[in-house]
Design a protein around this motif. Structure first.
Motif, short mmCIF file in Angstrom:
data_model
loop_
_atom_site.label_atom_id
_atom_site.label_comp_id
_atom_site.label_asym_id
_atom_site.label_seq_id
_atom_site.Cartn_x
_atom_site.Cartn_y
_atom_site.Cartn_z
N UNK A 163 -2.99 5.73 2.92
CA UNK A 163 -1.93 5.27 3.83
C UNK A 163 -2.44 4.04 4.56
N UNK A 164 -1.69 2.95 4.44
CA UNK A 164 -1.99 1.76 5.23
C UNK A 164 -0.70 1.28 5.87
N UNK A 165 -0.81 0.81 7.11
CA UNK A 165 0.35 0.34 7.82
C UNK A 165 0.05 -0.95 8.55
N UNK A 166 0.99 -1.90 8.47
CA UNK A 166 0.79 -3.19 9.13
C UNK A 166 2.06 -4.00 9.13
N UNK A 174 -5.99 5.07 6.16
CA UNK A 174 -6.83 6.24 5.91
C UNK A 174 -6.45 6.82 4.56
N UNK A 175 -7.30 7.69 4.05
CA UNK A 175 -7.06 8.34 2.75
C UNK A 175 -6.72 9.80 2.97
N UNK A 196 3.43 9.65 14.55
CA UNK A 196 3.83 9.85 13.15
C UNK A 196 2.74 10.64 12.44
N UNK A 197 3.15 11.73 11.83
CA UNK A 197 2.23 12.54 11.02
C UNK A 197 2.51 12.23 9.55
N UNK A 198 1.48 11.79 8.83
CA UNK A 198 1.58 11.54 7.40
C UNK A 198 1.00 12.74 6.67
N UNK A 199 1.76 13.26 5.71
CA UNK A 199 1.34 14.45 4.97
C UNK A 199 1.45 14.19 3.47
N UNK A 200 0.41 14.52 2.73
CA UNK A 200 0.38 14.34 1.28
C UNK A 200 0.78 15.64 0.59
N UNK A 201 1.94 15.63 -0.05
CA UNK A 201 2.43 16.81 -0.76
C UNK A 201 2.11 16.77 -2.25
N UNK A 231 2.05 1.29 2.84
CA UNK A 231 1.65 1.14 1.45
C UNK A 231 0.52 2.10 1.11
N UNK A 232 0.10 2.05 -0.15
CA UNK A 232 -0.98 2.91 -0.64
C UNK A 232 -1.87 2.07 -1.55
N UNK A 233 -3.17 1.98 -1.23
CA UNK A 233 -4.10 1.21 -2.06
C UNK A 233 -4.17 1.78 -3.48
#
Length: 222
Positions: free
Chosen positions: A92-95, A109-110, A80-85, A136-138
């Motif tokens: 990005x946090x996943x659990x 990661x940020x 999975x590639x996470x991209x910030x537009x 989620x996002x901190x």
């Protein structure tokens, strides 16, 4: 090819085609209405072997304070590639669902905000365990998304009318599993006897919550 050999090949092809079924599953919410965005998975009964799925490369974007798509269904081993537009930073946090708020994460990661003319900030993760992952996002607590990593190749998401269609399912005894982001408890598996054309309706106790309205102001973010 000799006539006898050709006939045998045709018979074998016909048998293989007959053993592959199309399964249509309709998932219903607690109020009896169609339940969209439910994950439906079929697994062979009695411990039969499951063929490996082909991993995929998939992209989830962060845009306008949302994960897009909000729910992704991928095979195990996918990347999975996470991209910030957005023009501002995201995290990005996943659990595991229900444990993310407690700080139990599988990855985090940020991502810096996007700058015009520069490559889109992104990061990639390998998903080597099956099951649901909450995103989620901190920095922005309203952001919520999910990834479901399927243990079998027979998996699909329900559409807006609550229907999931899975082709090329082998005939025989199967266990059907339903998962939804808004479920409070695990749903009991349903025994299914897969035939050439199989339709199943699955009532659940799941009631999807109303979509959260995101306050988005493109000129006032960090």
């Amino acid at each position: 090819m000799r006539p006898a050999t050709l006939l045998a090949a045709c018979l074998l092809a016909g048998l293989s085609a007959a053993q592959a079924a199309t399964v249509q599953v309709t998932v219903l919410a607690r109020d009896g209405k169609p339940l969209p965005d439910a994950v439906v998975i079929l697994e062979p009964a009695a411990g039969q072997p499951v063929p490996a799925s082909q991993p995929v490369s998939h992209t989830i974007t962060q845009e306008k304070m949302q994960f897009e798509p909000a729910l992704s269904l991928v095979p195990m081993g996918s990347r999975i590639r996470f991209a910030n537009l957005d023009r501002w930073d995201h995290h990005v946090k996943g659990g595991a669902p229900g444990l993310l708020a407690a700080g139990t994460t599988a990855f985090e990661f940020r991502l810096a905000g996007r700058t015009q003319g520069q490559p889109t900030p992104s990061n990639e993760v390998l998903l080597d365990k099956t099951g649901p992952i909450q995103l989620g996002c901190h920095l922005h607590g309203s952001m919520r998304g999910f990834v479901y990593v399927s243990p079998t190749p027979w998996a699909a998401k329900t559409s807006a009318d609550g229907v999931a269609v899975m082709p090329q399912v082998p005939e025989g005894a199967m266990q059907l599993r339903v998962w939804h982001a808004d479920q409070l408890v695990d749903q009991a598996n349903v025994a299914v006897q897969v035939q050439p054309v199989t339709s199943v309706s699955v009532p659940t106790l799941i009631q999807p919550r109303k979509p959260r309205r995101v306050q988005f102001d493109s000129g006032n973010q960090y």
